[in-house]
Write a protein that holds these residues in place. Sequence first.
Motif, mmCIF file in Angstrom:
data_model
loop_
_atom_site.group_PDB
_atom_site.id
_atom_site.type_symbol
_atom_site.label_atom_id
_atom_site.label_comp_id
_atom_site.label_asym_id
_atom_site.label_seq_id
_atom_site.Cartn_x
_atom_site.Cartn_y
_atom_site.Cartn_z
ATOM 1 N N HIS A 122 -67.108 67.939 60.020
ATOM 2 C CA HIS A 122 -67.158 67.237 58.719
ATOM 3 C C HIS A 122 -67.914 68.132 57.747
ATOM 4 C CE1 HIS A 122 -67.074 64.070 55.889
ATOM 5 N NE2 HIS A 122 -67.874 63.176 56.446
ATOM 6 N N LYS A 178 -55.773 77.972 73.103
ATOM 7 C CA LYS A 178 -56.490 76.692 73.233
ATOM 8 C C LYS A 178 -57.686 76.802 74.187
ATOM 9 C CE LYS A 178 -54.662 74.083 70.422
ATOM 10 N NZ LYS A 178 -53.341 73.935 70.000
ATOM 11 N N ARG A 226 -61.890 77.533 66.695
ATOM 12 C CA ARG A 226 -61.053 77.040 65.598
ATOM 13 C C ARG A 226 -61.278 77.898 64.366
ATOM 14 N NH1 ARG A 226 -59.546 70.713 65.253
ATOM 15 N NH2 ARG A 226 -58.496 70.725 67.243
ATOM 16 N N LEU A 227 -60.280 77.967 63.542
ATOM 17 C CA LEU A 227 -60.450 78.671 62.274
ATOM 18 C C LEU A 227 -61.145 77.700 61.334
ATOM 19 C CD1 LEU A 227 -60.045 81.010 60.374
ATOM 20 C CD2 LEU A 227 -57.689 80.319 60.049
ATOM 21 N N GLY A 254 -62.806 75.896 58.218
ATOM 22 C CA GLY A 254 -62.353 75.893 56.830
ATOM 23 C C GLY A 254 -60.844 75.755 56.728
ATOM 24 N N PHE A 255 -60.193 75.548 57.858
ATOM 25 C CA PHE A 255 -58.744 75.321 57.879
ATOM 26 C C PHE A 255 -58.447 73.976 58.516
ATOM 27 C CE2 PHE A 255 -55.323 78.431 56.955
ATOM 28 C CZ PHE A 255 -56.085 79.308 56.188
ATOM 29 N N ARG A 289 -57.705 66.253 58.305
ATOM 30 C CA ARG A 289 -57.062 65.047 58.824
ATOM 31 C C ARG A 289 -56.051 64.476 57.831
ATOM 32 N NH1 ARG A 289 -58.499 61.109 62.415
ATOM 33 N NH2 ARG A 289 -58.776 62.888 63.779
ATOM 34 N N TYR A 333 -48.206 79.439 63.858
ATOM 35 C CA TYR A 333 -49.137 78.468 64.450
ATOM 36 C C TYR A 333 -49.686 77.532 63.365
ATOM 37 C CZ TYR A 333 -53.375 76.572 66.637
ATOM 38 O OH TYR A 333 -54.344 75.724 67.109
ATOM 39 N N ARG A 379 -48.305 73.515 62.121
ATOM 40 C CA ARG A 379 -49.282 72.415 62.231
ATOM 41 C C ARG A 379 -49.802 71.963 60.869
ATOM 42 N NH1 ARG A 379 -49.409 75.463 66.529
ATOM 43 N NH2 ARG A 379 -49.765 74.593 68.613
ATOM 44 N N ASN A 421 -59.233 74.353 53.573
ATOM 45 C CA ASN A 421 -59.864 73.203 52.938
ATOM 46 C C ASN A 421 -61.009 73.706 52.057
ATOM 47 O OD1 ASN A 421 -62.302 73.317 54.601
ATOM 48 N ND2 ASN A 421 -61.003 72.580 56.272
ATOM 49 N N ASP A 449 -64.038 73.903 52.274
ATOM 50 C CA ASP A 449 -65.141 74.646 52.883
ATOM 51 C C ASP A 449 -64.842 76.117 53.073
ATOM 52 O OD1 ASP A 449 -66.813 72.489 53.059
ATOM 53 O OD2 ASP A 449 -65.796 71.765 54.852
HETATM 54 N N1 CMC Z 1 -58.015 76.018 63.838
HETATM 55 C C1 CMC Z 1 -57.101 76.081 64.830
HETATM 56 N N2 CMC Z 1 -56.324 75.054 65.212
HETATM 57 C C2 CMC Z 1 -56.485 73.910 64.554
HETATM 58 C C3 CMC Z 1 -57.412 73.754 63.508
HETATM 59 C C4 CMC Z 1 -58.187 74.874 63.156
HETATM 60 N N3 CMC Z 1 -59.097 74.811 62.179
HETATM 61 N N4 CMC Z 1 -57.371 72.491 63.039
HETATM 62 C C5 CMC Z 1 -56.425 71.858 63.761
HETATM 63 N N5 CMC Z 1 -55.891 72.706 64.675
HETATM 64 C C6 CMC Z 1 -54.792 72.425 65.603
HETATM 65 C C7 CMC Z 1 -55.257 71.624 66.799
HETATM 66 O O1 CMC Z 1 -55.662 72.452 67.858
HETATM 67 C C8 CMC Z 1 -54.023 70.830 67.101
HETATM 68 O O2 CMC Z 1 -53.103 71.680 67.760
HETATM 69 P P1 CMC Z 1 -52.132 71.079 68.920
HETATM 70 O O3 CMC Z 1 -51.260 70.075 68.216
HETATM 71 O O4 CMC Z 1 -51.406 72.269 69.422
HETATM 72 O O5 CMC Z 1 -53.040 70.471 69.936
HETATM 73 C C9 CMC Z 1 -53.430 70.518 65.735
HETATM 74 O O6 CMC Z 1 -53.865 71.617 64.900
HETATM 75 C C10 CMC Z 1 -53.891 69.211 65.134
HETATM 76 O O7 CMC Z 1 -55.298 69.198 65.178
HETATM 77 P P2 CMC Z 1 -56.205 67.904 65.259
HETATM 78 O O8 CMC Z 1 -57.543 68.287 65.789
HETATM 79 O O9 CMC Z 1 -55.433 66.809 65.927
HETATM 80 O O10 CMC Z 1 -56.301 67.536 63.732
HETATM 81 P P3 CMC Z 1 -57.296 66.507 63.133
HETATM 82 O O11 CMC Z 1 -56.623 65.916 61.964
HETATM 83 O O12 CMC Z 1 -57.825 65.582 64.164
HETATM 84 O O13 CMC Z 1 -58.518 67.464 62.715
HETATM 85 C C11 CMC Z 1 -60.076 68.741 61.498
HETATM 86 C C12 CMC Z 1 -58.900 67.757 61.425
HETATM 87 C C13 CMC Z 1 -60.630 68.971 60.077
HETATM 88 C C14 CMC Z 1 -61.208 68.147 62.345
HETATM 89 C C15 CMC Z 1 -59.585 70.067 62.129
HETATM 90 O O14 CMC Z 1 -58.525 70.609 61.371
HETATM 91 C C16 CMC Z 1 -60.716 71.102 62.257
HETATM 92 O O15 CMC Z 1 -61.443 71.072 63.252
HETATM 93 N N6 CMC Z 1 -60.847 72.049 61.274
HETATM 94 C C17 CMC Z 1 -61.924 72.993 61.290
HETATM 95 C C18 CMC Z 1 -63.188 72.332 60.780
HETATM 96 C C19 CMC Z 1 -63.152 72.132 59.284
HETATM 97 O O16 CMC Z 1 -62.836 73.046 58.532
HETATM 98 N N7 CMC Z 1 -63.552 70.924 58.844
HETATM 99 C C20 CMC Z 1 -63.698 70.637 57.420
HETATM 100 C C21 CMC Z 1 -62.856 69.509 56.970
HETATM 101 S S1 CMC Z 1 -62.843 69.470 55.170
HETATM 102 C C22 CMC Z 1 -64.377 68.874 54.766
HETATM 103 C C23 CMC Z 1 -64.416 67.400 54.742
HETATM 104 O O17 CMC Z 1 -63.601 66.792 54.028
HETATM 105 O O18 CMC Z 1 -65.289 66.846 55.455
#
Ligand code: CMC
Length: 436
Positions: free
Chosen positions: A269, A302, A307-308, A310-311, A314, A360, A364, A369, A371
């Motif tokens: 977050h 995996k 994770r990347l 800032g990418f 939800r 990839y 997806r 984002n 950040d």
């Molecule tokens: N790098 C690599 N793979 C990713 C990433 C990432 N940053 N984010 C999602 N994925 C993949 C994930 O592994 C999954 O792949 P598969 O379907 O093959 O299993 C797929 O994309 C869907 O991911 P998810 O975890 O189900 O997606 P989510 O909606 O639950 O997660 C998230 C959203 C923000 C937690 C996630 O994208 C993440 O961890 N990003 C990195 C952390 C980040 O930048 N967070 C800031 C959010 S913006 C600030 C805010 O509003 O708070």
Amino acid sequence: MQASDIKATLSFSDGSPAIEMPIYKGTIGPDVIDISKLYAQTGRFTYDPGFMSTASCNSKITFIDGDKGELVYRGYQIQDLATNCDFLESCYLLLKGDLPNAKQKVDFETLVSHHTMVHEQMQFFLRGFRRDAHPMAVLTGLVGAMAAFYHDGLDYGDPRIRDIAQIRLIAKMPTLVAMAYKYSVGQPFVYPQNNLSYTANFMRMMFGNPCEEYIVNPVLVRALDRIFILHADHEQNASTSTVRLAGSSGTNPFAAIAAGVACLWGPAHGGANEACLQMLEEIQANGGVEKIGEFIAKVKDKESGVRLMGFGHRVYKNFDPRAKLMRETCYEVLEELGLGDDPLFKLAMTLEKIALEDEYFVSRKLYPNVDFYSGIVQRALGIPTDMFTCVFALARTVGWIAQWEEMITDPEYKIGRPRQLFNGFTSRSVKPLNNR
Ligand code: CMC
């Protein structure tokens, strides 16, 4: 809420009677199926970990269109607000529902600036922390402690008492964040100076000292003000839902906001900008642009658990509109500071380009984002990495408190109490200690 002509019917394969559920329409966004009577009518709960399909409230404050990549506060596009308004105008908008006119703007600024000081005793509370504590741990404590310092009115059913709590939170948050920073570096606290703008005042409290005059740089103030606007609210995200849930028990707003600060700290977050900058620094230290390919391969594997940062998001399944504005601000700030060749910014842009072309990330719908760039801007402004999430919390306080107010005044307001699917042991008896 407007009822739709359509109704949802839920049927069961075991012959239990089907039930009909109303559907409501919002002004925009998906319709919702009202399942509130489901348990009473069927004896069953719904199951939705992570709230993937659940609207937890109805709200008029902020709307995100994740597919279009739009963020809207009270009907205004974020680009419009970030270009034409300042943070306090956005605060007024989020709290009151409309942008202020010229007089309302001046009155609001005066009101906020008259609440910027914190109780002098707060310093002594702060001094109890270790100086090397994470500033978010300190901030969580300080905001929670506000409930002990400002308990003159606890009747939150009274709108005047709610108003003053809201203004106190917005006004004092910059002072508390700056105090947490000054404490961590061992410098004297800088008291607020109320003839400065909200954001210039914060920068002076952060970077000024009693020995010399602090010179305000309007380009940098505008950049930080934009960071505040972009982070001011974001629908029912984890920390906002935490504030609503904590506040739903009737606890005081300072305690509810402290819960929000704690939730925001997590790396998925608010902690993501800190994690993102650390990631960029690590790539830079290990070979920079040349090593991006290796890093991306790790992200796609995996097993690596990398994770990347800032990418991905939800809700945004297209570009995060805040990221575009932040990238623009990044250019302006680096230019102003003569850091146009900043290697981390170049690295970030190359990484973004490579990721956006990679199957990839494309398949997806993973886009940068806010950040991804906000860390670079904050670093250029001189904000240390571990303070980034505190800056986010400062900005989000208005969103949290606006959402809290909306919940408290909602006629449908109830204490939040999710249900569960229980999968544990049903019945066991305690054996004597020596037989376990
Ligand atoms: N790098 C690599 N793979 C990713 C990433 C990432 N940053 N984010 C999602 N994925 C993949 C994930 O592994 C999954 O792949 P598969 O379907 O093959 O299993 C797929 O994309 C869907 O991911 P998810 O975890 O189900 O997606 P989510 O909606 O639950 O997660 C998230 C959203 C923000 C937690 C996630 O994208 C993440 O961890 N990003 C990195 C952390 C980040 O930048 N967070 C800031 C959010 S913006 C600030 C805010 O509003 O708070």
